[in-house]
Structure formats: C-alpha cells, structure tokens
Scaffold this active site. Structure first.
Site, PDB file in Angstrom:
ATOM      1  N   ASP A 266      -1.555 -18.673   1.991  1.00 14.65           N
ATOM      2  CA  ASP A 266      -2.504 -19.484   1.221  1.00 14.65           C
ATOM      3  C   ASP A 266      -3.133 -20.566   2.105  1.00 14.65           C
ATOM      4  O   ASP A 266      -4.351 -20.788   2.080  1.00 14.65           O
ATOM      5  CB  ASP A 266      -1.851 -20.087  -0.043  1.00 14.65           C
TER       6      ASP A 266
ATOM      7  N   TYR B 125       0.815  -1.211   0.000  1.00 16.74           N
ATOM      8  CA  TYR B 125       0.000   0.000   0.000  1.00 16.74           C
ATOM      9  C   TYR B 125       0.852   1.265   0.000  1.00 16.74           C
ATOM     10  O   TYR B 125       0.434   2.291  -0.524  1.00 16.74           O
ATOM     11  CB  TYR B 125      -0.922   0.014   1.228  1.00 16.74           C
TER      12      TYR B 125
ATOM     13  N   ASP C 267      -5.853  -7.341   4.609  1.00 18.39           N
ATOM     14  CA  ASP C 267      -7.030  -6.815   3.896  1.00 18.39           C
ATOM     15  C   ASP C 267      -7.856  -7.977   3.344  1.00 18.39           C
ATOM     16  O   ASP C 267      -9.075  -8.041   3.533  1.00 18.39           O
ATOM     17  CB  ASP C 267      -6.550  -5.904   2.756  1.00 18.39           C
TER      18      ASP C 267
ATOM     19  N   ASP D 154     -11.669  -9.786   4.932  1.00 17.75           N
ATOM     20  CA  ASP D 154     -12.926  -9.907   4.179  1.00 17.75           C
ATOM     21  C   ASP D 154     -13.374 -11.364   4.162  1.00 17.75           C
ATOM     22  O   ASP D 154     -14.563 -11.664   4.301  1.00 17.75           O
ATOM     23  CB  ASP D 154     -12.764  -9.418   2.728  1.00 17.75           C
TER      24      ASP D 154
ATOM     25  N   LYS E  97       4.324 -15.161   3.643  1.00 16.06           N
ATOM     26  CA  LYS E  97       4.572 -15.972   2.447  1.00 16.06           C
ATOM     27  C   LYS E  97       6.092 -16.139   2.357  1.00 16.06           C
ATOM     28  O   LYS E  97       6.740 -15.747   1.369  1.00 16.06           O
ATOM     29  CB  LYS E  97       3.976 -15.261   1.212  1.00 16.06           C
TER      30      LYS E  97
HETATM   31  C1  IPM Z   1     -10.192  -1.803   3.903  1.00 12.33           C
HETATM   32  C2  IPM Z   1     -10.521  -1.391   2.488  1.00 12.33           C
HETATM   33  C3  IPM Z   1      -9.456  -0.432   1.992  1.00 12.33           C
HETATM   34  C4  IPM Z   1      -8.120  -1.130   2.041  1.00 12.33           C
HETATM   35  C5  IPM Z   1      -9.736   0.108   0.565  1.00 12.33           C
HETATM   36  C6  IPM Z   1     -11.060   0.859   0.509  1.00 12.33           C
HETATM   37  C7  IPM Z   1      -8.608   0.967   0.045  1.00 12.33           C
HETATM   38  O1  IPM Z   1     -10.642  -2.497   1.668  1.00 12.33           O
HETATM   39  O2  IPM Z   1     -10.059  -0.927   4.775  1.00 12.33           O
HETATM   40  O3  IPM Z   1     -10.076  -3.001   4.130  1.00 12.33           O
HETATM   41  O4  IPM Z   1      -7.767  -1.881   1.114  1.00 12.33           O
HETATM   42  O5  IPM Z   1      -7.393  -0.948   3.020  1.00 12.33           O
HETATM   43 MG    MG Z   2     -10.580  -4.317   2.672  1.00  8.79          MG
END
Ligand code: IPM
Ligand code: MG
Length: 385
Positions: free
Chosen positions: A232, A150, A256, A260, A200
C-alpha cells in the site's frame, strides 16, 4: 515457420499471437519494425502465427491448444498482442481467453515478468503527474508470474442466493520466491544496484515467507541495497516519489496492479512493454514471451487508433533477451525515441496543452509504425502493413 537448419544466427523462429481486440493492430506494427531491423542488421524471421485467446475459443473451443503451446515452446520467442474481450467475459464461462496466458506462463516456465518504466522527455506533458516528479524515473518492475493468487486453488461461488461464497488462495513456496528474487538481484546489479521488495508482511503469511527468503538471498548480493516496502505504501510512493525506485520485485497480483499504476508515469498504458522469462535458454538467448502490458481495448480495435509502442518496445526486449541482438534492440528503442522526439503521437499521447499539440503530428497505429521504421535506418522499404 522457417525450417530448422536455416543459417545459424541469421534466421530466427518466432511465434506471433495477435490475439483479440487491438492485438492484431499492434502485432502487425511490431512485425513491420522487426522486419526493418532484420533488413538493417542482416537477419531473417520465420513467423508462425497462432490463433489464441478469444480468437482461439471461437476457432477451436479452447483459449490455446496443446499443439500451439508446443509450437511456442519450440520457437526462439513469442510475441503477443492482447487477449480478451466482452464477448468472452461471461462470469459463468468455463473457457476464458486469459487461460491462454496462464497456460503459456505456467507451461513454458516463464516465472518472471519484467516491466521497465521510463519516461520519454517529450511525453512528460502526457502524464498527469507534475513534470518535476518525473525527472529521473527509470524503474524495472519484476513481477512473479507463475505463483500466488493466479495459480492457487480456488472455488467458484456456490450456495443459495444471498449466501453464496467463493475463495481464492495465495500460495508461495521458498523456491518460487528464491528464483525470482535472485533474478531481481542480478538485474539490480546491472543497474543502479537498488532493489525494493514489495509485500504485505504485516498481514499475509506468504509475504512473511517472501520477506524472509529475499533477505536470506540478499547476503549473496552485498553490492545491492535492499529495502522492503509494504504494497500500500509502495502504491503511494510510485506516484509521489517515482524516481526513488530502481528495481522492484513483488508477487504476481501486486505486480499486476503496481505496473498498471506505474504506466501513468510513462504517459500512457500503451507505452509499456514486458518480457516474461524463465531460465530455459535457446541457441540464441533466453526463451521468452513478449507483450505490451495493456489489454485488448476492444473499443478501438481495428480502427488504426492503438498505440503500437508498447508492443514495438516488447519486440526490442525480445531482440535483446531472446535473440541476443542488442544491436537491433538498441536501434528499435532509438527509433521509438526518435519518432516521439520528432512529434509523432497516437491519440493516447496527444498533448492536452494546445501549444504543445501544435508541434505534434497525429498518427494512427500504422503511421506510428512507419515513423519508427523510417528511423531504423532503412528508407527504401515500405513497412508493408
Ligand atoms: C497482465 C494482464 C493479465 C494479468 C490479464 C489479462 C489476465 O492484466 O498481463 O498484466 O492479470 O496478468
Ligand atoms: Mg495487468
């Protein structure tokens, strides 16, 4: 914003960034819940509302202005909804809503993002996983937030059509790994004392550095059991044996993606809160930024459809970590559990099984906020949404 010199400990200075898409819906809900908690526990909140993200681009031409960043830095904490949307998604754009997030994370030194994942018993049917797999799921993902891909240098695509190339880089320094590792060990110490470090290392040099540093720091925490997991394999284990995890610590992009994935366990992406913290303390606690992990969901924005629980639980984390109000944080978390236990469901949580659905009440964003507010222990006050 409330002027400095308000009654010490009783008026907090918070920044609200509603942002884009469903951000305004869920932030209004969380503000109503915080107001109710303030009424119940005897504190006030002075809000500074900032226009940031896509909304910031539309108003000021930038995702976040320097003065907004300064306001965030001066506040006790920041509550954020979501930023981004299709109208700002042109891949050629040089100004993007997400830049606001990176400016806040980097500029405010918020190097750790805490994402707790647990499963409310009433939401087990909302998850696609078999119920027996969800039994005992209670993990905390600690995502490194200001390093890696990032923040590494990148070059945008260039070259002749057919031969274009682009690059991103993944740098980590020892201090960057060490500080987030130490925090993860400390957090594991306060929980079930198990830490999984995700990397990794069979491919990436930064992962080998990560693993070395984490193991060196482990010597300071002999009471915490550390193990390593390749990312993985970890992705698979998150859905095959999710209850086996306590605290996970990992680099920015892995965190990240894995968080999710883990949200599926909780029944919906709309359920999960997060706290971004560093080491800076205010008079009340750690300075921090609190936001749900979901995005701006523009397709359901402004329609009273979004699940506000991820933001409400983020507000509970804000109370606990930044304001030192464990009493109010507990009450908010209990009120969320109560509303779910009593069958209130937003669309994303609606049970597939008709028999289960019969016992539930369908609510929108406002209705869910009202159900939570009603369970914070005040009855004579409208949530004022
Ligand atoms: C998160 C989001 C952000 C990230 C995006 C919106 C840039 O997915 O906070 O998890 O990747 O950090
Ligand atoms: Mg995210």
């Amino acid at each position: 914003m409330t002027a400095e010199g308000g009654l010490p400990g009783s008026t907090y200075r918070l920044v609200a960034i509603a942002g884009d898409g469903v951000g305004p819906d869920v932030v209004a809900a969380a503000k109503a819940v915080l107001a109710a908690a303030g009424t119940r526990f005897g504190f006030g909140i002075g809000w500074a509302d900032l226009v940031v993200g896509g909304a910031g681009i539309d108003s000021y031409g930038v995702a976040i202005r320097d003065e907004d960043l300064a306001t965030c830095g001066a506040a006790d904490a920041i509550l954020l909804g979501a930023v981004g949307g299709p109208q700002w998604d042109d891949p050629r754009a040089t100004v993007r809503p997400e830049q606001a997030l990176f400016a806040m994370r980097g500029g405010l030194g918020l190097f750790a993002n805490l994402r707790p994942v647990s499963v409310h018993p009433a939401l087990v049917p909302a998850s696609p996983l078999r119920p027996e797999l969800l039994d005992g799921v209670d993990m905390l993902i600690v995502r490194e937030l200001t390093g890696g891909l990032y923040f590494g240098s990148r070059s945008e695509a260039s070259g002749a059509p057919g031969e274009r190339a682009a690059s991103d880089t993944l740098p980590y320094s020892e201090p960057e790994v060490a500080r987030v590792a130490r925090l993860a060990f400390e957090l594991a110490r306060g929980r079930r004392k198990r830490l999984t470090s995700v990397d990794k290392a069979n491919v990436l040099a930064t992962s080998r550095l990560w693993r070395t540093v984490v193991h060196e720091i482990a010597a300071e925490y002999p009471d915490v059991a550390l193990d390593d997991r390749l990312v993985d394999a970890c992705a698979m284990q998150l859905v095959t044996k999710p209850a086996s995890f306590d605290v996970l610590v990992t680099e920015n992009l892995f965190g990240d993606i894995l968080s999710d994935e883990a949200s599926v366990l909780a029944g919906s992406l709309g359920m999960l809160p997060s706290a971004s913290i560093g080491t800076r303390r205010t008079a009340h606690g750690l300075h921090g930024l609190y936001e749900p992990i979901h995005g701006s969901a523009p397709d359901i924005a402004g329609q009273d459809l979004a699940n506000p629980i991820g933001t409400v639980l983020s507000a509970a984390m804000l109370l606990r970590w930044s304001l030192g109000r464990a009493d109010a944080a507990d009450a908010v978390e209990a009120a969320v559990a109560g509303a779910l236990g009593d069958g209130f469901r937003t669309a994303d949580l609606w049970p597939r099984d008709p028999a289960a659905a019969e016992r539930c009440t369908r609510v929108g964003t406002v209705g869910m906020a009202e159900a939570i507010v009603a369970r914070i222990g005040i009855t004579a006050r409208s949530p004022g949404l």
